[in-house]
Scaffold this active site. Structure first.
Site, PDB file in Angstrom:
ATOM      1  N   ASP A 191     151.592   4.989  40.053  1.00  0.00           N
ATOM      2  CA  ASP A 191     151.997   6.224  39.403  1.00  0.00           C
ATOM      3  C   ASP A 191     150.762   6.742  38.660  1.00  0.00           C
ATOM      4  OD1 ASP A 191     153.662   8.205  38.133  1.00  0.00           O
ATOM      5  OD2 ASP A 191     153.719   6.918  36.373  1.00  0.00           O
ATOM      6  N   ASP A 194     150.789   9.583  35.679  1.00  0.00           N
ATOM      7  CA  ASP A 194     151.028   9.876  34.257  1.00  0.00           C
ATOM      8  C   ASP A 194     151.566   8.655  33.525  1.00  0.00           C
ATOM      9  OD1 ASP A 194     150.437  12.295  35.356  1.00  0.00           O
ATOM     10  OD2 ASP A 194     152.077  13.385  34.421  1.00  0.00           O
TER      11      ASP A 194
END
Length: 327
Positions: free
Chosen positions: A111, A113
């Protein structure tokens, strides 16, 4: 089932990573906890002095574990006990099979963020319009799994309507990379891993993160732009193209593995939000990085230290080996 196969099936490892140095009293408490589990300690390896330990274990009462189903039940009981262990405030306990796939990873999907960078990009954009509080509330609800990601993205993006659509270069300067990022990627590359960022954020910044960290793939959402009456490029308040939600992250993990000829058992997914759980589910292993409580409970493993390169310990590398990989 042969005794050899039985032993191979029942070999596991408990990796204990202290958030800081583990004092003698805490270590004693840790040993008492491990002894309370249905495992036999075969060997203890020190991966980092006073902070990281590998407990090579075998499931006990193997005569009662006569099938994959009964093994699965025992493993789930152990994981539940670990999730409730009071030592979780001081350290992370990772329980996994001690097989050939533990260290022989070939694909990592991250991922972006709050994983590869400290910020939530959409909140950085929202600051330009003074709507960061509203966006942050929706983001938090989505990451906790309280609302559907696609719905949350649409609601947040709508709040961005009218913002300057050429702010990406300015935003790149504001990104703060997670401590240990560069070392982790450099080391994983040396082991032959393919690396991908699969982000619910936006492709201009995901591509920048990919280039900065020398990753192989970047997938993220695209913000639609339009021209206002003054000829200025602005965000329209909508996305275009596919949406990188939890389902899409899982699909992309499978697609990349297939393209690269990688067994999914040799794939790892790393993230912090509920929309990362599905890609953890299709990958052979998943790591919740400083994640939301729900994600920590449901993910195969959790890591709550201040340096993402501590993932090397989960793979079984010691300090000397990590130093050589990241040199």
């Amino acid at each position: 089932m042969s005794s050899t196969t039985d032993m191979q099936m029942l070999r596991y490892v408990l990796t204990v990573i202290g958030h800081e140095a583990i004092d003698p009293a805490t270590y004693l408490e840790l040993e008492h906890f491990i002894v309370s589990l249905p495992v036999k300690i075969n060997k203890i390896n020190v991966l980092s002095e006073d902070r990281v330990f590998d407990f090579d274990v075998t499931l006990v009462k193997s005569e009662l574990i006569t099938s994959e189903a009964s093994e699965h039940t025992t493993v789930e009981d152990i994981k539940e006990a670990i999730s409730e262990c009071p030592l979780n405030e001081k350290l992370d306990i990772i329980f996994q099979k001690n097989d050939e796939f533990r260290q022989a990873k070939k694909l990592f999907c991250f991922d972006m963020d709050s994983t590869l960078i400290y910020q939530e990009v959409i909140e950085l954009i929202a600051a330009y319009a003074g709507v960061e509080d509203e966006v942050e509330k929706i983001t938090t609800a989505a990451m906790n799994g309280e609302i559907d990601f696609k719905e949350s993205l649409a609601r947040r993006v709508k709040l961005l309507r009218g913002i300057d659509g050429t702010i990406w270069e300015d935003l790149k300067k504001k990104l703060e990379f997670t401590k240990g990022d560069h070392e982790l990627m450099k080391g994983l590359k040396k082991t032959g891993c393919k690396l991908a960022v699969l982000s619910g954020g936006f492709i201009p910044l995901a591509s920048y993160v990919k280039d900065t960290l020398n990753l192989d793939y970047a997938f993220a959402n695209a913000l639609k732009t339009e021209t206002d009456p003054n000829g200025k490029v602005i965000f329209s308040g909508e996305t275009e193209g596919y949406i990188v939600d939890g389902e899409k992250k899982a699909e992309l993990t499978i697609e990349i593995a297939k393209k690269e000829g990688i067994d999914l058992k040799a794939a790892v997914a790393v993230g912090d939000g509920s929309n990362d759980l599905k890609m953890m589910g299709v990958a052979g292993f998943g790591i919740a990085w400083n994640a939301k409580p729900k994600v920590q409970k449901l993910a195969p493993a959790k890591l709550n230290t201040d340096k993402i390169s501590d993932i090397f310990y989960i793979l079984g590398y010691n300090d000397e080996q990590i130093k050589a990989l990241t040199a």
